[in-house]
Design a protein around this motif. Structure first.
Motif, PDB file in Angstrom:
ATOM      1  N   SER A  96      52.999  34.150  38.755  1.00  0.00           N
ATOM      2  CA  SER A  96      51.598  33.815  39.013  1.00  0.00           C
ATOM      3  C   SER A  96      50.765  34.221  37.808  1.00  0.00           C
ATOM      4  O   SER A  96      51.160  35.091  37.032  1.00  0.00           O
ATOM      5  CB  SER A  96      51.075  34.499  40.281  1.00  0.00           C
ATOM      6  OG  SER A  96      50.815  35.851  40.057  1.00  0.00           O
ATOM      7  N   THR A  97      49.618  33.551  37.659  1.00  0.00           N
ATOM      8  CA  THR A  97      48.718  33.873  36.569  1.00  0.00           C
ATOM      9  C   THR A  97      48.146  35.264  36.800  1.00  0.00           C
ATOM     10  O   THR A  97      48.193  35.789  37.911  1.00  0.00           O
ATOM     11  CB  THR A  97      47.582  32.843  36.478  1.00  0.00           C
ATOM     12  OG1 THR A  97      46.884  32.809  37.718  1.00  0.00           O
ATOM     13  CG2 THR A  97      48.121  31.469  36.135  1.00  0.00           C
ATOM     14  N   THR A  98      47.609  35.851  35.757  1.00  0.00           N
ATOM     15  CA  THR A  98      47.057  37.195  35.883  1.00  0.00           C
ATOM     16  C   THR A  98      45.545  37.122  36.037  1.00  0.00           C
ATOM     17  O   THR A  98      44.926  36.134  35.667  1.00  0.00           O
ATOM     18  CB  THR A  98      47.383  38.036  34.635  1.00  0.00           C
ATOM     19  OG1 THR A  98      46.687  37.489  33.526  1.00  0.00           O
ATOM     20  CG2 THR A  98      48.875  38.062  34.361  1.00  0.00           C
ATOM     21  N   GLY A  99      44.978  38.184  36.575  1.00  0.00           N
ATOM     22  CA  GLY A  99      43.530  38.263  36.671  1.00  0.00           C
ATOM     23  C   GLY A  99      42.923  38.803  35.394  1.00  0.00           C
ATOM     24  O   GLY A  99      41.809  38.475  35.035  1.00  0.00           O
ATOM     25  N   GLY A 100      43.668  39.655  34.699  1.00  0.00           N
ATOM     26  CA  GLY A 100      43.212  40.189  33.430  1.00  0.00           C
ATOM     27  C   GLY A 100      42.197  41.305  33.519  1.00  0.00           C
ATOM     28  O   GLY A 100      41.785  41.833  32.499  1.00  0.00           O
ATOM     29  N   ALA A 101      41.758  41.706  34.704  1.00  0.00           N
ATOM     30  CA  ALA A 101      40.758  42.768  34.828  1.00  0.00           C
ATOM     31  C   ALA A 101      41.421  44.124  34.630  1.00  0.00           C
ATOM     32  O   ALA A 101      42.365  44.471  35.316  1.00  0.00           O
ATOM     33  CB  ALA A 101      40.078  42.705  36.187  1.00  0.00           C
ATOM     34  N   VAL A 102      40.923  44.880  33.661  1.00  0.00           N
ATOM     35  CA  VAL A 102      41.437  46.208  33.362  1.00  0.00           C
ATOM     36  C   VAL A 102      40.461  47.225  33.930  1.00  0.00           C
ATOM     37  O   VAL A 102      39.274  47.214  33.582  1.00  0.00           O
ATOM     38  CB  VAL A 102      41.587  46.403  31.835  1.00  0.00           C
ATOM     39  CG1 VAL A 102      42.044  47.816  31.504  1.00  0.00           C
ATOM     40  CG2 VAL A 102      42.557  45.369  31.262  1.00  0.00           C
ATOM     41  N   GLU A 103      40.934  48.090  34.811  1.00  0.00           N
ATOM     42  CA  GLU A 103      40.072  49.101  35.421  1.00  0.00           C
ATOM     43  C   GLU A 103      39.857  50.259  34.453  1.00  0.00           C
ATOM     44  O   GLU A 103      40.811  50.887  33.985  1.00  0.00           O
ATOM     45  CB  GLU A 103      40.679  49.624  36.719  1.00  0.00           C
ATOM     46  CG  GLU A 103      39.760  50.555  37.463  1.00  0.00           C
ATOM     47  CD  GLU A 103      40.321  51.039  38.789  1.00  0.00           C
ATOM     48  OE1 GLU A 103      39.631  51.838  39.446  1.00  0.00           O
ATOM     49  OE2 GLU A 103      41.442  50.635  39.160  1.00  0.00           O
ATOM     50  N   LEU A 104      38.584  50.520  34.131  1.00  0.00           N
ATOM     51  CA  LEU A 104      38.199  51.602  33.240  1.00  0.00           C
ATOM     52  C   LEU A 104      37.437  52.661  34.027  1.00  0.00           C
ATOM     53  O   LEU A 104      37.053  52.418  35.181  1.00  0.00           O
ATOM     54  CB  LEU A 104      37.325  51.060  32.104  1.00  0.00           C
ATOM     55  CG  LEU A 104      37.979  50.040  31.176  1.00  0.00           C
ATOM     56  CD1 LEU A 104      36.953  49.489  30.185  1.00  0.00           C
ATOM     57  CD2 LEU A 104      39.153  50.645  30.441  1.00  0.00           C
ATOM     58  N   PRO A 105      37.182  53.826  33.441  1.00  0.00           N
ATOM     59  CA  PRO A 105      36.462  54.877  34.178  1.00  0.00           C
ATOM     60  C   PRO A 105      35.095  54.455  34.701  1.00  0.00           C
ATOM     61  O   PRO A 105      34.628  54.986  35.701  1.00  0.00           O
ATOM     62  CB  PRO A 105      36.333  55.999  33.136  1.00  0.00           C
ATOM     63  CG  PRO A 105      37.519  55.807  32.254  1.00  0.00           C
ATOM     64  CD  PRO A 105      37.689  54.308  32.158  1.00  0.00           C
ATOM     65  N   ASN A 106      34.420  53.487  34.051  1.00  0.00           N
ATOM     66  CA  ASN A 106      33.072  53.096  34.492  1.00  0.00           C
ATOM     67  C   ASN A 106      33.005  51.669  35.020  1.00  0.00           C
ATOM     68  O   ASN A 106      31.949  51.065  35.047  1.00  0.00           O
ATOM     69  CB  ASN A 106      32.082  53.234  33.338  1.00  0.00           C
ATOM     70  CG  ASN A 106      32.310  52.181  32.265  1.00  0.00           C
ATOM     71  OD1 ASN A 106      33.425  51.681  32.106  1.00  0.00           O
ATOM     72  ND2 ASN A 106      31.269  51.848  31.540  1.00  0.00           N
ATOM     73  N   GLY A 107      34.113  51.100  35.424  1.00  0.00           N
ATOM     74  CA  GLY A 107      34.100  49.726  35.924  1.00  0.00           C
ATOM     75  C   GLY A 107      35.314  48.971  35.438  1.00  0.00           C
ATOM     76  O   GLY A 107      36.424  49.497  35.465  1.00  0.00           O
ATOM     77  N   PHE A 108      35.094  47.767  34.967  1.00  0.00           N
ATOM     78  CA  PHE A 108      36.200  46.907  34.559  1.00  0.00           C
ATOM     79  C   PHE A 108      35.928  46.270  33.211  1.00  0.00           C
ATOM     80  O   PHE A 108      34.782  46.113  32.800  1.00  0.00           O
ATOM     81  CB  PHE A 108      36.418  45.794  35.595  1.00  0.00           C
ATOM     82  CG  PHE A 108      36.947  46.300  36.893  1.00  0.00           C
ATOM     83  CD1 PHE A 108      38.318  46.376  37.121  1.00  0.00           C
ATOM     84  CD2 PHE A 108      36.084  46.710  37.899  1.00  0.00           C
ATOM     85  CE1 PHE A 108      38.803  46.859  38.303  1.00  0.00           C
ATOM     86  CE2 PHE A 108      36.570  47.187  39.096  1.00  0.00           C
ATOM     87  CZ  PHE A 108      37.932  47.265  39.309  1.00  0.00           C
TER      88      PHE A 108
END
Length: 148
Positions: A96-108
Motif C-alpha cells: 500500500s502507498t504510504t502516508g508520509g506523515a512523520v510524528e515530531l515532538p510538536n506535531g507532524f
C-alpha cells in the motif's frame, strides 16, 4: 521559497506552517508542512521500485524517518512517483502507498515533491531526471531538513 500559515485547531493550539519551493517560472516543486496534520490516504500497490532511500536525522517518535524516491505501480497499471520524507523505511514488498506523515515532538512533518500526473514516461526517465540538477537539488533539500 515562501512560507505560509497552515491549518490550526479551533482552540488555537497546534498551528502549522507550510513552506513551498518553486522553480524559476513559479511552478510548485515541493512542500514542507510542519505542525498540525489533517489526515491522509493510502491505496493498493502491486509493485514498488525504490530508486533511493536514506535515513534522515529527525527526532521522530519512531526514530525511523527516511528520505526516499520511489515508484509505485497500482493494480490498474498506473505508476506513481514519490519523493520526500517517509515515516519509516520502505520495502519492495509493501502493498500500500504510504502516508508520509512523520510524528515530531510538536506535531507532524510532511515533506514531498509535487509531481503532476505521470511526470515520467518510464523508470529510466525518472532515474535520469533524478541524476540531473533538479533531482539533485530536491534530494539535497530533503536530506538537509533539521528539526528546530
Amino acid at each position: 521559497m515562501s512560507v505560509a500559515q497552515g491549518p490550526t485547531l479551533p482552540d488555537g493550539g497546534l498551528d502549522s506552517k507550510v513552506a513551498t519551493v518553486r522553480d524559476a517560472t513559479g511552478n510548485e516543486l515541493a512542500t514542507v508542512h510542519s505542525g498540525m496534520y489533517g489526515g491522509g490516504a493510502a491505496g493498493p500497490v502491486s509493485s514498488r521500485t525504490i530508486i533511493e532511500q536514506a535515513r534522515v536525522p529527525l527526532p521522530d517518535q519512531g526514530g525511523q524517518a527516511v528520505y526516499a524516491f520511489y515508484a509505485d505501480t497500482t493494480p490498474d497499471g498506473r505508476t506513481w512517483y514519490s519523493m520526500g520524507i517517509e515515516s519509516g523505511p520502505l520495502s519492495t514488498s509493501d502493498k500500500s502507498t504510504t502516508g508520509g506523515a512523520v510524528e515530531l515532538p510538536n506535531g507532524f512533518l510532511l515533506a514531498h515533491v509535487v509531481f503532476t500526473d505521470a511526470p515520467f514516461g518510464s523508470l529510466g526517465a525518472a532515474k535520469a531526471w533524478y541524476a540531473g540538477p533538479e533531482g539533485e537539488q530536491l534530494r539535497a533539500l530533503f536530506l538537509s531538513l533539521a528539526y528546530a
